[in-house]
Design a protein around this motif. Structure first.
Motif, PDB file in Angstrom:
ATOM      1  N   ARG A  11     -26.167 -12.484 -34.326  1.00 49.29           N
ATOM      2  CA  ARG A  11     -25.826 -13.180 -33.398  1.00 49.29           C
ATOM      3  C   ARG A  11     -25.683 -14.684 -33.204  1.00 49.29           C
ATOM      4  NH1 ARG A  11     -22.139  -9.230 -33.541  1.00 49.29           N
ATOM      5  NH2 ARG A  11     -23.237  -6.597 -33.702  1.00 49.29           N
ATOM      6  N   ILE A  14     -24.250 -17.182 -34.851  1.00 48.97           N
ATOM      7  CA  ILE A  14     -22.607 -17.178 -35.708  1.00 48.97           C
ATOM      8  C   ILE A  14     -21.233 -17.995 -35.058  1.00 48.97           C
ATOM      9  CG2 ILE A  14     -22.043 -15.932 -33.656  1.00 48.97           C
ATOM     10  CD1 ILE A  14     -20.713 -14.810 -37.202  1.00 48.97           C
ATOM     11  N   ILE A  17     -21.058 -20.717 -37.410  1.00 50.55           N
ATOM     12  CA  ILE A  17     -20.666 -19.799 -39.106  1.00 50.55           C
ATOM     13  C   ILE A  17     -19.331 -20.133 -38.785  1.00 50.55           C
ATOM     14  CG2 ILE A  17     -19.827 -17.971 -40.644  1.00 50.55           C
ATOM     15  CD1 ILE A  17     -22.652 -16.857 -39.786  1.00 50.55           C
ATOM     16  N   GLU A  48     -14.187 -15.837 -44.087  1.00 49.64           N
ATOM     17  CA  GLU A  48     -15.639 -14.930 -43.472  1.00 49.64           C
ATOM     18  C   GLU A  48     -16.530 -15.664 -45.252  1.00 49.64           C
ATOM     19  OE1 GLU A  48     -16.738 -13.339 -41.325  1.00 49.64           O
ATOM     20  OE2 GLU A  48     -14.504 -13.217 -39.645  1.00 49.64           O
ATOM     21  N   TYR A  55     -21.836 -22.787 -45.566  1.00 46.91           N
ATOM     22  CA  TYR A  55     -22.978 -22.636 -44.263  1.00 46.91           C
ATOM     23  C   TYR A  55     -24.105 -23.137 -45.502  1.00 46.91           C
ATOM     24  CZ  TYR A  55     -27.004 -20.769 -41.653  1.00 46.91           C
ATOM     25  OH  TYR A  55     -28.016 -21.084 -40.864  1.00 46.91           O
ATOM     26  N   GLU A 196     -21.582 -13.256 -40.817  1.00 51.84           N
ATOM     27  CA  GLU A 196     -22.509 -13.075 -40.689  1.00 51.84           C
ATOM     28  C   GLU A 196     -22.938 -11.585 -41.057  1.00 51.84           C
ATOM     29  OE1 GLU A 196     -24.251 -11.321 -35.984  1.00 51.84           O
ATOM     30  OE2 GLU A 196     -22.752 -11.380 -35.925  1.00 51.84           O
ATOM     31  N   TRP A 197     -22.485 -10.620 -41.281  1.00 51.88           N
ATOM     32  CA  TRP A 197     -23.252  -9.902 -42.009  1.00 51.88           C
ATOM     33  C   TRP A 197     -24.196 -10.228 -43.646  1.00 51.88           C
ATOM     34  CZ3 TRP A 197     -23.911  -7.035 -46.564  1.00 51.88           C
ATOM     35  CH2 TRP A 197     -24.570  -5.901 -46.805  1.00 51.88           C
ATOM     36  N   ARG A 200     -27.296 -12.963 -42.591  1.00 52.55           N
ATOM     37  CA  ARG A 200     -28.365 -12.248 -42.179  1.00 52.55           C
ATOM     38  C   ARG A 200     -28.675 -11.537 -44.636  1.00 52.55           C
ATOM     39  NH1 ARG A 200     -26.939  -8.866 -36.797  1.00 52.55           N
ATOM     40  NH2 ARG A 200     -29.875  -8.227 -37.242  1.00 52.55           N
TER      41      ARG A 200
END
Length: 746
Positions: A11, A14, A17, A48, A55, A196-197, A200
């Motif tokens: 996190r 984030i 992002i 998203e 990124y 984020e998901w 990662r």
């Protein structure tokens, strides 16, 4: 800011992002076309996905990560699953953390390798048996396999304590959770996966690619279809558990010294078995995403395999979801997992119960396909004409033929006199009781009037045809394909007829043969003392007593009377018994329960058995006979698996016969059932119908050179065609059939 984000995880990055996400409007047109298609489907979640792309697009040090992001996003179109329950009770997550810690402390701490071996053995023995084992039964298994020393007994106690704790977790889950909701919402990946998901997930995939010994020399294409893929089929995505979190849970389970992938899979299978605390008990809790591990038995092989693939890829063991479009000997698909070793070779297994390279199981597969993350060009969806009908099993473009990893395969052409218009594809099919089942496709060659099939397993019986209006239409005769690529067409010869003496409708199953062989050498003992201190051996079971998988009448020649009977298998083996009856000679005019008949397989056996006047002796099982009642219910369709059977006749009796039947699938001829026989001549043609008086059927004057199909009209599901050679049945797709064609005896 980019260098800071590279050093932050979870996190903490984030914020970066989100900031990058604000810039998407100015450069959205620079994304690849397939990515833009997904973004158009994503609705409000598009920001998203753009955050992920931007990124990595700014990361010039590793351009493959941007390529990976584009791969995932462009290929998540039309992918999704049932959404995880929003109301997952916190006790579910707490229960998983507790049982996870318990499993690791008990079995994976490095202190108890012997305990792991003991419990693994007990699981293998007890998981397939239809009873709840008492401590007495467990003692018997432990003593036979490991002995009776104090160290083993201590480990046995630890195993029982673990099972007790697991049962406690199960009971609390059932008590404190609601059943599955009546409807569950479907979610598209493009509309639910957050930046984020995904980031990662991508970071963990690249970390595993660089560190895992099993990913050595793996190119990007192979990486993208294994370690990088976040789903295999339609398993629910748990947005609270990205891949790096999954890695933290399982890394010490599957990371093994010396790159022993077989041990890695054995460990994971064991862990999954231990975590499945619900087993078949209680209600289905609904879609729990990752926490479905607690209720694995509620699901089929596809769900087991999907989650196993995800766990393995998260931990750096490249894995794929494979399926067979049909078993050679039964009407069923099957999903499993293939994993890559350090040499680049893939090995197959079925999660929870099967270890890698179990060829006894996989050789029963027909064609085998691998689910891929991106659509494949060479698949029926993309090879067919615009309105050409497809079998449901081939309606997904994300499949790749990998049959060569399982069988010796051949490429063949099958001629066809008449090819329909508006089709590009033909199909190769195998038999099922519901009809011919397509298991592979081939391209039509209109010039040569043939269909070309690739990667067809040798030593199988097939038929070729087309698919239209939802059904398979054969255009060829059935044929046997050898591993040398030779085709032998099967055609009836009406000039030469033969009589058939039939004993079965389906071949013997390998695991039942194993259970039967385990019983060879079992002792039937009799005594007049309950502790069997005065036991005498009445009979030792031989192969001939069991090989027909029917009710065998064993004559007892002793003139003594006995009250107690027991059956003891060889050391370390289990009894698998479908039926046992104890009989004595009846006196003239005596009214006692009459038995049925033992299996009579030939006409000459009937007069011998009918001349014996016998009666059933009522009995009861002693308490240390674990759930043995199913061996005395008069049915050969039920069975008991136990290390011992002890019987009380309630008074001394002179025993004339003992009838016994091993565990079986009741696929022999059943007296009183009605059967219909077919033979194949361009279609299945009926020869006749009979009610079986005994355990055999005789049909006269059938054409030679073809295949036959015996159907039980009274019950049962398993049926398989056979040829008839040397006065016996030889069922399709087994070694005897191979020998028959190879020796030209058919």
């Amino acid at each position: 800011m980019k260098s800071t984000a590279n050093h932050l995880h979870g996190r903490y990055f984030i914020l970066g992002i989100v900031i990058l996400g604000f810039s998407y409007c100015s450069n959205s047109n620079s994304y690849p076309g397939e990515v833009l298609s997904t973004l158009n489907l994503a609705d409000s979640n598009a920001k998203e996905l753009r955050s992920v792309l931007d990124y990595y697009k700014s990361d010039r040090a590793n351009p493959l990560k941007y390529k990976a992001a584009c791969f995932l996003i462009s290929n998540m179109r039309n992918r999704g699953s049932k959404k995880c329950r929003d109301d997952i009770n916190p006790i579910i997550k707490t229960s998983f953390r507790f049982i996870d810690s318990l499993i690791k402390a008990t079995y994976f701490s490095g202190r108890n390798d012997r305990l792991f071996e003991l419990t693994d053995y007990l699981n293998s023995q007890l998981d397939t048996n239809d009873f709840l084992p008492t401590e007495d039964i467990i003692d018997s298994l432990v003593n036979w396999k490991f002995g009776t020393n104090d160290g083993i007994q201590k480990l046995k106690k630890e195993t029982l304590l673990f099972w007790k704790a697991s049962d406690s977790i199960r009971d609390k889950l059932i008590e404190n959770t609601n059943p599955a909701p009546s409807t569950e919402m479907y979610c598209m990946d493009a509309r639910q996966l957050k930046a984020e998901w995904l980031i990662r997930h991508i970071e963990n995939a690249f970390k595993m690619w660089g560190e895992s010994p099993f990913a050595k020399n793996m190119n990007f294409d192979e990486f993208s279809e294994t370690l990088l893929s976040y789903r295999s089929l339609n398993e629910a995505i748990d947005i609270d558990l990205p891949s790096d979190s999954c890695y933290k849970i399982f890394q010490h389970i599957v990371k093994i010294k010396n790159n022993d992938i077989a041990r890695s899979i054995r460990n994971l299978n064991f862990y999954i078995y231990a975590a499945d605390c619900l087993e078949d008990n209680g209600r289905n809790l609904g879609t729990l995403g990752f926490y479905d591990l607690l209720q694995f038995y509620k699901y089929d092989c596809d769900r087991h395999s999907e989650w196993t693939v995800r766990i393995l890829n998260a931990c750096g063991i490249p894995a794929s979801l494979d399926f067979t479009s049909g078993f050679f000997i039964r009407d069923k698909m099957h999903f499993g997992v293939s994993v890559r070793d350090s040499t680049g070779k893939y090995h197959h297994f079925s999660p929870k119960w099967q270890q890698i390279d179990d060829t006894a199981h996989s050789k029963l597969f027909s064609k085998v396909f691998r689910n891929t993350f991106r659509p494949q060009k060479r698949c029926p969806v993309n090879l067919r004409q615009e309105k050409e009908d497809l079998p449901l099993v081939f309606s997904d473009a994300r499949i790749k033929d990998v049959t060569e990893e399982f069988h010796k395969v051949e490429n063949i052409s099958v001629s066809c006199d008449s090819i329909p218009k508006n089709v590009n594809l033909g199909y190769i099919a195998i038999f099922t009781p519901k009809g011919w089942k397509p298991v592979g496709w081939g391209l039509i060659n209109r010039k040569d009037k043939s269909v070309f099939f690739e990667k067809v397993p040798g030593d199988g019986v097939y038929i070729a045809g087309f698919y239209a209006d939802g059904r398979f239409i054969p255009f060829s005769l059935p044929f046997f394909l050898s591993t040398q690529g030779n085709i032998s067409f099967i055609k009836p010869n009406y000039q030469s007829t033969q009589n058939l003496h039939l004993l079965r409708k389906y071949p013997l199953k390998p695991h039942l043969v194993t259970h039967m062989l385990d019983m060879v050498g079992s002792r039937i003992e009799a005594a007049n003392r309950k502790d069997f201190s005065d036991a005498a051996v009445l009979h030792t079971l031989e192969y001939a007593d069991l090989k027909d998988f029917g009710i065998k009448a064993i004559t007892i020649n002793s003139i003594r009377r006995y009250r107690y009977i027991r059956i003891i298998p060889p050391k370390g083996k289990m009894l698998n018994i479908a039926l046992i009856e104890i009989l004595s000679k009846s006196k003239p005019g005596e009214k006692m329960p009459a038995p049925g008949l033992p299996y009579i397989l030939y006409a000459q056996d009937t007069s011998e058995q009918n001349n014996i006047k016998i009666k059933k002796i009522p009995f009861r099982f002693l308490p240390n006979s674990q759930n043995a009642d199913k061996a005395a219910d008069g049915s050969t369709e039920t069975f008991v698996s136990t290390p011992r059977i002890n019987i009380d006749l309630m008074k001394p009796e002179r025993i004339a016969q003992i009838w016994i039947a091993p565990r079986n699938a009741n696929n022999g001829i059943v007296a009183g059932d009605t059967y219909r026989l077919y033979y194949y001549d361009k279609e299945w043609k009926e020869k006749g119908q009979q009610m079986a008086k005994y355990n055999y059927l005789d049909f006269d004057e059938l054409p030679t050179g073809t295949i036959y199909w015996l159907q039980n009209l009274s019950g049962g599901k398993e049926e398989l065609p056979f040829i008839y050679t040397n006065n016996r049945q030889v069922f399709l797709n087994n070694n005897e059939l191979i020998e028959s064609f190879g020796n030209s005896t058919f």
